[in-house]
Scaffold this motif. Structure first.
Motif, PDB file in Angstrom:
ATOM      1  N   UNK A   1     103.617 -80.280  15.642  1.00  0.00           N
ATOM      2  CA  UNK A   1     104.040 -81.170  16.712  1.00  0.00           C
ATOM      3  C   UNK A   1     105.161 -80.573  17.547  1.00  0.00           C
ATOM      4  N   UNK A   2     106.120 -79.936  16.902  1.00  0.00           N
ATOM      5  CA  UNK A   2     107.222 -79.309  17.632  1.00  0.00           C
ATOM      6  C   UNK A   2     106.731 -78.137  18.466  1.00  0.00           C
ATOM      7  N   UNK A   3     105.797 -77.381  17.915  1.00  0.00           N
ATOM      8  CA  UNK A   3     105.252 -76.253  18.686  1.00  0.00           C
ATOM      9  C   UNK A   3     104.509 -76.730  19.919  1.00  0.00           C
ATOM     10  N   UNK A   4     103.808 -77.853  19.809  1.00  0.00           N
ATOM     11  CA  UNK A   4     103.102 -78.387  20.968  1.00  0.00           C
ATOM     12  C   UNK A   4     104.070 -78.839  22.056  1.00  0.00           C
ATOM     13  N   UNK A   5     105.297 -79.154  21.673  1.00  0.00           N
ATOM     14  CA  UNK A   5     106.312 -79.537  22.649  1.00  0.00           C
ATOM     15  C   UNK A   5     107.051 -78.321  23.210  1.00  0.00           C
TER      16      UNK A   5
END
Length: 325
Positions: free
Chosen positions: A14-18
């Motif tokens: 999720x953090x990588x997608x952000x």
């Protein structure tokens, strides 16, 4: 296949997608070497401990040479067990004292901690849980040659005392004495060898029980779709991922009445809760006898646990922690 690892990987993706960089590092409570090496190689802006004791103890050994801001996610084990043990409790309290934010993914737990630990209140943050349903197939009934008319109770949990696997199996003895049209299925990694030995011996002695080994997290949704009742018999939980998936898929749940489960299961809506061994047996028999009740409890909530919302909320906690430092 543990719930904590599933959560960690979901956070990472999720953090990588952000657009953030996120490194997931394993730790050993009695050896800070892995964490120390990762900190030296990565030089992060912030550290997120996904267990106050297991990650916190090696972090305390590294903190002097890497004085970084950090946040902590409290697990059910942290809150209900480690915090109250003389040795581990000292570690947990020291870790929490220095944390820029203390995260719980259980709203009920957050409210209770604000009441019992006012010194944490300004740093407590509720992180709404998200889930990502895997797409890998797991044809459970076909793989184990289970007839279509056999009702399946399913207990997905690591094999260790806090999860109550063996005790749940023994409760089913009373159900099996009255009914023969069900199977009790268990799945999860061995996390306590001695306890697992007793559990496997008990399973082998019961023709109505079956251990499915470890189901990969990517295949858990497929397995859940094939069972009738999802169980949780833990003495404590933080926020059980398997129940979140069951709730999203609309699989009826029968769970022990503890805060970790009650945050997911609403009695009479998507499942039933029990407080005693006798209540478990009575409720299990009721579910066996009442297909209309099972249909009533099959309430899918596919949008209830958004991983995107979870990731954005987590990033906001990180930004606040960095501003505090």
């Amino acid at each position: 296949a543990t719930g904590n690892l599933v959560t960690a990987r979901r956070h990472q993706e999720g953090l990588r997608h952000l657009g953030h960089e996120a490194l997931l590092t394993g730790t050993a409570a009695d050896d800070p070497g892995l964490l120390r090496q990762a900190l030296r190689e990565t030089r992060p802006d912030l550290v997120h401990l996904l267990h106050a004791f297991r990650c916190g103890r090696p972090w305390l050994a590294c903190r002097a040479e890497q004085p970084l801001p950090y946040v902590v996610t409290l697990t059910g084990t942290d809150i209900h067990h480690d915090l109250h043990q003389p040795g581990r409790g000292v570690v947990v309290r020291e870790v929490l004292a220095g944390a820029a934010a203390i995260i719980s993914q259980n709203r009920l737990t957050c409210v209770e901690l604000e009441r019992t630990h006012p010194e944490w209140g300004s740093r407590l943050r509720y992180l709404p849980p998200g889930i990502v349903l895997g797409t890998a197939p797991f044809p459970l009934r076909r793989r184990y040659a289970i007839p279509a008319d056999r009702l399946l109770f399913f207990h997905p949990a690591g094999i260790r005392p806090v999860k109550g696997n063996l005790e749940l199996l023994e409760h089913f003895d009373r159900v099996a004495a009255l009914r023969s049209d069900f199977l009790a299925l268990f799945s999860g990694p061995v996390l306590d060898e001695a306890y697992a030995g007793r559990f496997f011996a008990a399973v082998a002695a019961r023709p109505w029980a079956l251990y499915l080994d470890v189901i990969p997290p990517t295949a858990m949704a497929s397995a859940l779709r094939e069972v009738d009742i999802v169980l949780n018999h833990s003495s404590s939980e933080g926020m059980p991922n398997a129940l979140l998936e069951a709730a999203a898929l609309g699989r009826p749940m029968l769970v022990r009445d503890i805060p970790g489960n009650a945050a997911v299961v609403t009695g009479g809506v998507n499942g039933l809760l029990y407080g005693s061994d006798e209540e478990f047996v009575a409720t299990a028999l009721r579910l066996l006898d009442d297909p209309a009740l099972r249909r009533t409890l099959a309430n899918p909530a596919p949008g209830r646990y958004s991983p995107e919302l979870e990731s954005r909320a987590l990033a906001a906690v990180y930004r606040e922690a960095l501003q505090r430092s």
